[in-house]
Design a protein around this motif. Structure first.
Motif, PDB file in Angstrom:
ATOM      1  N   LEU A 192       0.056  -5.745  -0.062  1.00 21.86           N
ATOM      2  CA  LEU A 192       0.694  -4.809  -0.627  1.00 21.86           C
ATOM      3  C   LEU A 192       0.377  -3.309   0.178  1.00 21.86           C
ATOM      4  O   LEU A 192      -0.522  -2.949   0.375  1.00 21.86           O
ATOM      5  CB  LEU A 192       0.172  -4.592  -2.202  1.00 21.86           C
ATOM      6  CG  LEU A 192       1.074  -3.293  -2.861  1.00 21.86           C
ATOM      7  CD1 LEU A 192       1.189  -3.760  -4.294  1.00 21.86           C
ATOM      8  CD2 LEU A 192       0.250  -2.102  -2.814  1.00 21.86           C
ATOM      9  N   THR A 193       1.791  -2.865   0.587  1.00 25.35           N
ATOM     10  CA  THR A 193       1.743  -1.484   1.276  1.00 25.35           C
ATOM     11  C   THR A 193       2.601  -0.644   0.410  1.00 25.35           C
ATOM     12  O   THR A 193       3.779  -1.037   0.314  1.00 25.35           O
ATOM     13  CB  THR A 193       2.224  -1.653   2.774  1.00 25.35           C
ATOM     14  OG1 THR A 193       1.509  -2.659   3.406  1.00 25.35           O
ATOM     15  CG2 THR A 193       2.324  -0.531   3.328  1.00 25.35           C
ATOM     16  N   ARG A 194       2.073   0.401  -0.088  1.00 28.66           N
ATOM     17  CA  ARG A 194       2.750   0.942  -1.175  1.00 28.66           C
ATOM     18  C   ARG A 194       3.110   2.644  -0.621  1.00 28.66           C
ATOM     19  O   ARG A 194       2.257   3.127  -0.328  1.00 28.66           O
ATOM     20  CB  ARG A 194       2.065   1.020  -2.675  1.00 28.66           C
ATOM     21  CG  ARG A 194       2.841   1.938  -3.468  1.00 28.66           C
ATOM     22  CD  ARG A 194       2.521   1.329  -5.073  1.00 28.66           C
ATOM     23  NE  ARG A 194       3.104   0.199  -5.385  1.00 28.66           N
ATOM     24  CZ  ARG A 194       2.645  -0.608  -6.217  1.00 28.66           C
ATOM     25  NH1 ARG A 194       1.684  -0.333  -6.960  1.00 28.66           N
ATOM     26  NH2 ARG A 194       3.073  -1.863  -6.236  1.00 28.66           N
ATOM     27  N   PHE A 195       4.349   2.961  -0.550  1.00 24.22           N
ATOM     28  CA  PHE A 195       4.605   4.502  -0.046  1.00 24.22           C
ATOM     29  C   PHE A 195       5.030   5.239  -1.304  1.00 24.22           C
ATOM     30  O   PHE A 195       5.807   4.617  -2.261  1.00 24.22           O
ATOM     31  CB  PHE A 195       5.696   4.274   0.983  1.00 24.22           C
ATOM     32  CG  PHE A 195       5.019   3.689   2.324  1.00 24.22           C
ATOM     33  CD1 PHE A 195       4.669   4.311   3.130  1.00 24.22           C
ATOM     34  CD2 PHE A 195       5.450   2.103   2.346  1.00 24.22           C
ATOM     35  CE1 PHE A 195       4.261   3.594   4.496  1.00 24.22           C
ATOM     36  CE2 PHE A 195       5.048   1.648   3.491  1.00 24.22           C
ATOM     37  CZ  PHE A 195       4.462   2.271   4.628  1.00 24.22           C
ATOM     38  N   ARG A 196       4.835   6.497  -1.254  1.00 22.69           N
ATOM     39  CA  ARG A 196       5.205   7.576  -2.218  1.00 22.69           C
ATOM     40  C   ARG A 196       6.941   7.684  -2.126  1.00 22.69           C
ATOM     41  O   ARG A 196       7.289   7.829  -0.758  1.00 22.69           O
ATOM     42  CB  ARG A 196       4.614   8.699  -1.892  1.00 22.69           C
ATOM     43  CG  ARG A 196       5.016   9.786  -3.114  1.00 22.69           C
ATOM     44  CD  ARG A 196       4.357  11.276  -2.843  1.00 22.69           C
ATOM     45  NE  ARG A 196       4.682  11.610  -1.335  1.00 22.69           N
ATOM     46  CZ  ARG A 196       4.012  12.067  -0.541  1.00 22.69           C
ATOM     47  NH1 ARG A 196       2.799  12.504  -0.965  1.00 22.69           N
ATOM     48  NH2 ARG A 196       4.368  12.561   0.499  1.00 22.69           N
ATOM     49  N   GLY A 197       7.827   7.326  -3.136  1.00 24.37           N
ATOM     50  CA  GLY A 197       8.848   7.945  -3.339  1.00 24.37           C
ATOM     51  C   GLY A 197       9.917   6.874  -2.290  1.00 24.37           C
ATOM     52  O   GLY A 197      11.011   7.471  -1.935  1.00 24.37           O
ATOM     53  N   GLY A 198       9.381   5.659  -1.849  1.00 20.76           N
ATOM     54  CA  GLY A 198      10.308   4.998  -1.225  1.00 20.76           C
ATOM     55  C   GLY A 198      10.411   5.242   0.400  1.00 20.76           C
ATOM     56  O   GLY A 198      11.174   4.797   1.069  1.00 20.76           O
ATOM     57  N   ALA A 199       9.468   6.147   0.719  1.00 20.91           N
ATOM     58  CA  ALA A 199       9.437   6.458   2.230  1.00 20.91           C
ATOM     59  C   ALA A 199       8.893   5.287   2.923  1.00 20.91           C
ATOM     60  O   ALA A 199       8.083   5.748   3.625  1.00 20.91           O
ATOM     61  CB  ALA A 199       8.860   8.082   2.267  1.00 20.91           C
ATOM     62  N   SER A 200       9.424   4.182   2.996  1.00 18.83           N
ATOM     63  CA  SER A 200       8.720   3.235   3.791  1.00 18.83           C
ATOM     64  C   SER A 200       8.832   3.448   5.264  1.00 18.83           C
ATOM     65  O   SER A 200       9.507   3.819   5.665  1.00 18.83           O
ATOM     66  CB  SER A 200       9.570   1.940   3.583  1.00 18.83           C
ATOM     67  OG  SER A 200       9.158   0.747   4.349  1.00 18.83           O
ATOM     68  N   GLY A 201       7.557   3.284   5.799  1.00 22.20           N
ATOM     69  CA  GLY A 201       7.319   3.469   7.313  1.00 22.20           C
ATOM     70  C   GLY A 201       6.739   4.813   7.619  1.00 22.20           C
ATOM     71  O   GLY A 201       6.300   4.844   8.816  1.00 22.20           O
ATOM     72  N   ASP A 202       6.671   5.786   6.992  1.00 20.08           N
ATOM     73  CA  ASP A 202       6.283   6.924   7.056  1.00 20.08           C
ATOM     74  C   ASP A 202       4.675   6.781   6.670  1.00 20.08           C
ATOM     75  O   ASP A 202       4.467   7.019   5.390  1.00 20.08           O
ATOM     76  CB  ASP A 202       6.944   8.075   6.331  1.00 20.08           C
ATOM     77  CG  ASP A 202       6.440   9.212   6.399  1.00 20.08           C
ATOM     78  OD1 ASP A 202       5.522   9.774   7.244  1.00 20.08           O
ATOM     79  OD2 ASP A 202       7.037  10.383   5.781  1.00 20.08           O
ATOM     80  N   LEU A 203       3.805   6.940   7.391  1.00 18.64           N
ATOM     81  CA  LEU A 203       2.352   6.959   7.229  1.00 18.64           C
ATOM     82  C   LEU A 203       1.799   7.861   6.528  1.00 18.64           C
ATOM     83  O   LEU A 203       0.884   7.917   5.752  1.00 18.64           O
ATOM     84  CB  LEU A 203       1.683   6.787   8.548  1.00 18.64           C
ATOM     85  CG  LEU A 203       1.897   5.343   9.286  1.00 18.64           C
ATOM     86  CD1 LEU A 203       0.810   5.289  10.342  1.00 18.64           C
ATOM     87  CD2 LEU A 203       1.548   3.932   8.294  1.00 18.64           C
ATOM     88  N   THR A 204       2.432   8.977   6.602  1.00 24.55           N
ATOM     89  CA  THR A 204       2.203  10.290   5.661  1.00 24.55           C
ATOM     90  C   THR A 204       2.430  10.156   4.282  1.00 24.55           C
ATOM     91  O   THR A 204       1.778  10.738   3.276  1.00 24.55           O
ATOM     92  CB  THR A 204       2.482  11.713   6.140  1.00 24.55           C
ATOM     93  OG1 THR A 204       4.022  11.564   6.105  1.00 24.55           O
ATOM     94  CG2 THR A 204       2.259  12.051   7.863  1.00 24.55           C
ATOM     95  N   ALA A 205       3.354   9.151   4.073  1.00 23.77           N
ATOM     96  CA  ALA A 205       3.508   8.775   2.711  1.00 23.77           C
ATOM     97  C   ALA A 205       2.820   7.716   1.895  1.00 23.77           C
ATOM     98  O   ALA A 205       3.274   7.195   0.811  1.00 23.77           O
ATOM     99  CB  ALA A 205       5.120   8.664   2.576  1.00 23.77           C
ATOM    100  N   LEU A 206       2.111   6.953   2.899  1.00 27.02           N
ATOM    101  CA  LEU A 206       1.250   5.775   2.341  1.00 27.02           C
ATOM    102  C   LEU A 206       0.340   6.165   1.258  1.00 27.02           C
ATOM    103  O   LEU A 206      -0.403   7.103   1.434  1.00 27.02           O
ATOM    104  CB  LEU A 206       0.545   5.351   3.734  1.00 27.02           C
ATOM    105  CG  LEU A 206      -0.400   4.099   3.425  1.00 27.02           C
ATOM    106  CD1 LEU A 206       0.519   2.603   3.046  1.00 27.02           C
ATOM    107  CD2 LEU A 206      -1.268   3.590   4.465  1.00 27.02           C
ATOM    108  N   MET A 207       0.378   5.453   0.073  1.00 30.39           N
ATOM    109  CA  MET A 207      -0.467   5.589  -1.070  1.00 30.39           C
ATOM    110  C   MET A 207      -1.518   4.581  -0.892  1.00 30.39           C
ATOM    111  O   MET A 207      -2.623   4.967  -1.104  1.00 30.39           O
ATOM    112  CB  MET A 207       0.310   5.524  -2.253  1.00 30.39           C
ATOM    113  CG  MET A 207       1.621   6.647  -2.511  1.00 30.39           C
ATOM    114  SD  MET A 207       2.506   6.463  -3.773  1.00 30.39           S
ATOM    115  CE  MET A 207       1.568   6.134  -5.034  1.00 30.39           C
ATOM    116  N   ALA A 208      -1.219   3.316  -0.700  1.00 31.10           N
ATOM    117  CA  ALA A 208      -2.232   2.280  -0.478  1.00 31.10           C
ATOM    118  C   ALA A 208      -1.770   1.271   0.214  1.00 31.10           C
ATOM    119  O   ALA A 208      -0.625   0.953   0.500  1.00 31.10           O
ATOM    120  CB  ALA A 208      -2.501   1.976  -1.955  1.00 31.10           C
TER     121      ALA A 208
END
Length: 182
Positions: free
Chosen positions: A45-61
């Motif tokens: 499970l790779t979860r990003f904030r706000g659907g910003a898939s691929g943006d490591l600064t938006a990685l939540m978990a």
């Protein structure tokens, strides 16, 4: 020497008395387990904030199922059912966009018949991961899922499959399928 022999005899007698307390007539055979697997598409499970898939600064978990423990017991004297207990282990990394120090990790187990034509049981869980100060990685054990597998009429434990998976959104599932197994 006679005293030594009496001591050994007394210990042997105590051992026999201890054995009398056990459940006589009970058989202690290992119950067979169904096939238990980690669902490939749901292992990560790779979860990003706000659907910003691929943006490591938006990685939540970033989490993965690291393994599981399982055991199986007959669910009655007639041996027409198995109780299967599955306890998954998760490795979780907190991303830079995570808010707070607590993360809820959704997952499930599913039991299917031999041909994977029918889902017989599905149980959903949420395991809570807590990160201490300055900690970004944690390994936790999930709750124990308990499934009942029907036997009899020619059905055997190996005729069933138990799958363990993280609960993913459609976007998270698409990401897993695009990148392939890790």
């Amino acid at each position: 020497m006679a005293r030594s022999s009496m001591g050994v005899a007394a210990l042997a007698g105590l051992a026999l008395l201890a054995a009398c307390g056990s459940d006589q007539g009970a058989t202690t055979s290992q119950a067979p387990c169904p096939r238990i697997v980690i669902l490939a598409d749901g292992a990560d499970l790779t979860r990003f904030r706000g659907g910003a898939s691929g943006d490591l600064t938006a990685l939540m978990a970033d989490a993965r199922i690291a393994g599981f423990q399982a055991n199986c017991d007959f669910a009655g004297r007639d041996r027409r059912a198995l109780t299967v207990r599955v306890t998954p282990r998760f490795e979780v990394e907190r991303g830079p966009a995570a808010e707070g120090r607590v993360l809820d990790l959704p997952w499930f187990v599913a039991l299917t018949d031999a041909g994977d034509a029918t889902m017989l049981d599905r149980q959903a869980f949420t395991s809570r991961v807590t990160f201490g100060p300055n900690v970004v990685r944690n390994t936790i054990q999930g709750q124990t899922a308990r499934l009942t597998v029907p036997l009899g009429q020619g059905a055997r434990a190996v005729d069933y499959t138990v799958r363990v998976s993280l609960q993913l959104t459609p976007e998270e599932l698409a990401l897993n399928r695009a990148r392939g197994p890790r």
